[in-house]
Design an enzyme around this catalytic site. Structure first.
Site, PDB file in Angstrom:
ATOM      1  N   ARG A   1       0.832  -1.188   0.098  1.00  0.00           N
ATOM      2  CA  ARG A   1       0.002   0.058   0.004  1.00  0.00           C
ATOM      3  C   ARG A   1       0.879   1.232  -0.038  1.00  0.00           C
ATOM      4  O   ARG A   1       0.471   2.218  -0.739  1.00  0.00           O
ATOM      5  CB  ARG A   1      -0.902   0.190   1.060  1.00  0.00           C
ATOM      6  CG  ARG A   1      -0.174   0.128   2.623  1.00  0.00           C
ATOM      7  CD  ARG A   1      -1.335   0.316   3.854  1.00  0.00           C
ATOM      8  NE  ARG A   1      -0.489   0.001   4.725  1.00  0.00           N
ATOM      9  CZ  ARG A   1      -0.811   0.772   5.991  1.00  0.00           C
ATOM     10  NH1 ARG A   1      -1.661   1.541   6.065  1.00  0.00           N
ATOM     11  NH2 ARG A   1      -0.453   0.420   7.127  1.00  0.00           N
TER      12      ARG A   1
ATOM     13  N   GLU B   1     -18.908   3.973  -0.405  1.00  0.00           N
ATOM     14  CA  GLU B   1     -18.217   3.185  -1.424  1.00  0.00           C
ATOM     15  C   GLU B   1     -18.813   2.856  -2.467  1.00  0.00           C
ATOM     16  O   GLU B   1     -18.397   2.855  -3.729  1.00  0.00           O
ATOM     17  CB  GLU B   1     -17.422   1.892  -0.962  1.00  0.00           C
ATOM     18  CG  GLU B   1     -16.448   1.947   0.426  1.00  0.00           C
ATOM     19  CD  GLU B   1     -17.352   2.271   1.820  1.00  0.00           C
ATOM     20  OE1 GLU B   1     -18.354   2.049   1.848  1.00  0.00           O
ATOM     21  OE2 GLU B   1     -16.384   2.625   2.768  1.00  0.00           O
TER      22      GLU B   1
ATOM     23  N   PHE C   1     -14.237  -3.427   1.470  1.00  0.00           N
ATOM     24  CA  PHE C   1     -15.343  -2.510   0.936  1.00  0.00           C
ATOM     25  C   PHE C   1     -15.336  -2.224  -0.592  1.00  0.00           C
ATOM     26  O   PHE C   1     -16.327  -1.959  -1.033  1.00  0.00           O
ATOM     27  CB  PHE C   1     -15.321  -1.174   1.772  1.00  0.00           C
ATOM     28  CG  PHE C   1     -15.101  -1.520   3.515  1.00  0.00           C
ATOM     29  CD1 PHE C   1     -16.018  -2.252   3.961  1.00  0.00           C
ATOM     30  CD2 PHE C   1     -13.961  -0.778   3.888  1.00  0.00           C
ATOM     31  CE1 PHE C   1     -15.733  -2.636   5.270  1.00  0.00           C
ATOM     32  CE2 PHE C   1     -13.977  -1.254   5.214  1.00  0.00           C
ATOM     33  CZ  PHE C   1     -14.631  -2.268   5.958  1.00  0.00           C
TER      34      PHE C   1
ATOM     35  N   HIS D   1      -5.320  -3.211   2.218  1.00  0.00           N
ATOM     36  CA  HIS D   1      -5.674  -3.986   3.692  1.00  0.00           C
ATOM     37  C   HIS D   1      -6.409  -5.286   3.233  1.00  0.00           C
ATOM     38  O   HIS D   1      -7.267  -5.679   3.715  1.00  0.00           O
ATOM     39  CB  HIS D   1      -6.510  -3.120   4.681  1.00  0.00           C
ATOM     40  CG  HIS D   1      -5.821  -2.003   5.192  1.00  0.00           C
ATOM     41  ND1 HIS D   1      -5.474  -0.971   4.083  1.00  0.00           N
ATOM     42  CD2 HIS D   1      -5.466  -1.553   6.270  1.00  0.00           C
ATOM     43  CE1 HIS D   1      -4.802   0.003   4.850  1.00  0.00           C
ATOM     44  NE2 HIS D   1      -4.778  -0.542   6.435  1.00  0.00           N
TER      45      HIS D   1
ATOM     46  N   ASP E   1      -7.703  -5.637  13.560  1.00  0.00           N
ATOM     47  CA  ASP E   1      -8.900  -5.219  13.270  1.00  0.00           C
ATOM     48  C   ASP E   1     -10.064  -6.395  13.194  1.00  0.00           C
ATOM     49  O   ASP E   1     -11.158  -6.517  13.269  1.00  0.00           O
ATOM     50  CB  ASP E   1      -9.144  -4.532  12.165  1.00  0.00           C
ATOM     51  CG  ASP E   1      -8.803  -3.020  12.434  1.00  0.00           C
ATOM     52  OD1 ASP E   1      -8.552  -2.550  13.444  1.00  0.00           O
ATOM     53  OD2 ASP E   1      -8.507  -2.244  11.297  1.00  0.00           O
TER      54      ASP E   1
ATOM     55  N   ARG F   1      -1.524  -4.554   4.016  1.00  0.00           N
ATOM     56  CA  ARG F   1      -1.247  -3.459   5.223  1.00  0.00           C
ATOM     57  C   ARG F   1       0.096  -3.621   5.789  1.00  0.00           C
ATOM     58  O   ARG F   1       0.889  -2.469   6.005  1.00  0.00           O
ATOM     59  CB  ARG F   1      -2.222  -3.419   6.031  1.00  0.00           C
ATOM     60  CG  ARG F   1      -2.214  -2.273   7.258  1.00  0.00           C
ATOM     61  CD  ARG F   1      -2.995  -2.765   8.475  1.00  0.00           C
ATOM     62  NE  ARG F   1      -2.332  -3.823   9.477  1.00  0.00           N
ATOM     63  CZ  ARG F   1      -1.635  -3.286  10.536  1.00  0.00           C
ATOM     64  NH1 ARG F   1      -1.533  -2.097  10.657  1.00  0.00           N
ATOM     65  NH2 ARG F   1      -1.137  -4.325  11.199  1.00  0.00           N
TER      66      ARG F   1
END
Lengths: 314, 279
Positions: free
Chosen positions: A8, A55, A80, A106, A114, A164
């Site tokens: 990323r 999104e 998303f 991610h 998370d 990530r």
């Protein structure tokens, strides 16, 4: 040891640097700091548009922009971008085959703490089923940067999958490294089995190959950065020449790279194919190393499956 | 507007309605009700309002149109055909295998279609993207989109409404076809999305209400939209579903159903009678 960097980060750096050379817009959905599109935003604020936490709207807005002949990136977390906005990606972008680049960060369980709601292990499967969608999952930072530039120069919808956490930048150490959409990169030759990997699993595949070598098994390692369209010739040759395949991906073993490889070789050169990936489970919270261990995304597991694949050979 | 021009537009809109009935009848399926309710607005857009060229359907500086309520493609196709984008005769191929006239608008194959739509709520967002692109790249074109009132139950419509106001897309004009009916019944019974005017105003839009079947009223709405600066405009178009065909008017049954042979004859006779009155 190769330098470690998250793909990323390379995505953000590529957008910011290539923004000088190419004319494109960037959209994000309130995650610019995390997806790293913020690097582009800082440099080209007039070409960056935050869509807020919406999104679905972002994907259709991107389609509208692309319909006017402009190249546009739309970014969010894989969950998303591919998950929540699947229908918008399919109907607004995929069906009219619009020139939208979806930058999904991610991806997979390496999101870490998370947990399951944010760990997308289904995006490759979802994106792969959209006709005409190009699906790219770079192995490391150098490949991620090159993939972004290739996507800009490619006309049509592209899904780019980034991670990530920081992974070894193996491509940076390769001589004459060249990225081409729809091709694979042979990292290491071998004759007993082929490990076909995508994303950061490529570096684990290389570690697995070293383990196997110590046990007298010669493993070929192929990086399939483009999950669709698949480098079929390269894979069929590997099937013919090594007679067994192990796939490795940070994704559900259903529908992703493993499935794509099975679909290809079962039709063109049937050989045993074993799949290393997330075994049809949801993720959970934990540190990245703990998660990789818990879900079997390790070099040792790949090596084990490689031996099992060799044993299945006739 | 000049009364002879009004008469001309009425005649054209009546031809659009014939094209809708013709298409849906030949397809033996499709959505006549919501196509008939927007026939006058489509006519005004394509014959009066928009900068478009049927000979050059992709010209860069053209105004854009997105049929967010994509199921009413028969209305759009009939309008495009009458405007010269493709032969009127082709309307009879609607929804048939190998026809480019897909059940819902397909921008890849149909001249004059600016965005593929059909899944409700997506079109208005795409229109926002077009308007944003025009503003960003200094183009002066305008973007129009027609939404259904039932469609406004989709959450994405409100995501787009927020977006358009946030980016001050005053080159965007959305028309909400308020015919009051959706598949399962009255919009107020199924899932009441009203009041649209107050909601869109609260989202930062300029709202103007018109009679969707009165060209003078339609003209006032689009004129006003052009004057508004700094915010998008919603034209709340009070319409009659099935307008022009006696037995389809205000009937929920004719949302997505094709007329049978005798019903087709009645529909065409109704429209012929209107044509006579416009001579």
């Amino acid at each position: 040891m190769a330098e470690k960097k998250a793909t990323r980060e390379a995505y953000g750096a590529a957008l910011a640097a290539l923004g000088e050379k190419y004319d494109f817009l960037v959209l994000d959905a309130d995650l610019a700091a995390a997806t790293k599109t913020g690097m582009f935003k800082k440099k080209f604020p007039e070409r960056f548009f935050d869509c807020g936490i919406a999104e679905g709207n972002m994907m259709s807005v991107a389609a509208g922009i692309a319909s006017t002949g402009k190249t546009v990136f739309a970014s969010s977390f894989a969950m998303f971008a591919a998950g929540r906005a699947f229908e918008q990606v399919r109907n607004s972008i995929g069906y009219p085959h619009l020139n939208v680049k979806i930058g999904a960060t991610h991806a997979g369980i390496t999101v870490g703490e998370d947990g399951a709601t944010h760990q997308c292990n289904e995006d490759l499967a979802l994106m792969r089923t959209i006709p005409g969608m190009t699906v790219i999952c770079p192995a490391d930072a150098t490949e991620a940067y090159a993939a972004v530039e290739a996507a800009i120069n490619f006309v049509g919808p592209v899904y780019l999958r980034f991670g990530r956490f920081a992974v070894p930048d193996l491509s940076a150490e390769m001589k004459d490294y060249k990225f081409e959409i729809g091709k694979g990169v042979t990292y290491r030759d071998g004759k007993d089995v082929t490990i076909v990997a995508t994303g950061f699993m490529v570096h684990l595949a290389m570690e697995a190959a070293e383990m196997l070598e110590k046990e007298g098994i010669s493993a070929r390692v192929i990086d399939i950065h483009t999950v669709k369209p698949l480098a079929e010739e390269l894979l069929v040759n590997a099937a013919k020449e090594t007679g067994a395949i192990v796939t490795a991906e940070e994704h559900n073993v259903i529908g992703g790279l493993g499935a794509a490889v099975c679909e290809c070789v079962s039709a063109k050169c049937p050989v045993p194919v074993l799949r290393v990936g997330v075994e049809d489970k949801f993720g959970k919270s934990g540190t990245v190393p703990a998660l990789l261990e818990a879900y079997g995304l390790t070099a040792a597991h790949i090596a084990e499956e490689a031996k099992a694949a060799v044993a299945l050979k006739k | 507007m000049d009364q002879s021009r009004v008469l001309e537009l009425k005649r054209t809109a009546n031809e659009v309605r014939k094209g809708i009935v013709e298409g849906v009848y030949n397809a033996a399926c499709g959505h006549p009700g919501g196509s008939l309710s927007i026939a006058d607005i489509l006519t005004y857009l394509y014959f009066e309002e928009m900068n478009i060229d049927p000979k050059d359907p992709k010209k860069a500086d053209r105004d854009r149109f997105v049929l967010s309520k994509g199921h009413t493609a028969p209305g759009l196709y009939a309008t495009l055909a009458l405007r010269g984008f493709f032969p009127v005769e082709e309307l009879k191929t609607l929804r048939k295998i190998d026809s480019r006239l897909q059940g819902h608008p397909d921008m890849k194959h149909i001249p004059g279609v600016d965005m593929s739509t059909g899944s409700l709520g997506l079109g208005i967002s795409a229109a926002c993207g077009m308007a944003l692109s025009a503003k960003t790249y200094g183009m002066n074109n305008r973007v129009y989109t027609i939404l259904g009132d039932g469609e406004s139950e989709e959450g994405q419509v409100w995501e787009a409404a927020m977006f358009a106001a946030h980016y001050k897309l005053d080159n965007l004009c959305a028309i909400l076809d308020l015919n009051g009916l959706q598949i399962d019944g009255k919009i107020t019974d199924v899932m009441n999305p009203t009041p649209h005017d107050e909601k869109f105003r609260a989202f930062g839009w300029h709202v103007y209400t018109i009679d969707a079947h009165d060209f003078n009223s339609i003209e006032l709405g689009f004129r006003e939209a052009r004057q508004v600066k700094g915010k998008p405009t919603l034209i709340l178009a009070k319409s009659v579903k099935g307008k022009g065909v006696s037995y389809m008017e205000n009937s929920v049954d004719w949302h997505g159903k094709a007329p049978k042979a005798d019903e087709y004859e009645t529909a065409m006779a109704d429209l012929e009678k209107i044509a006579e009155s416009l001579k």
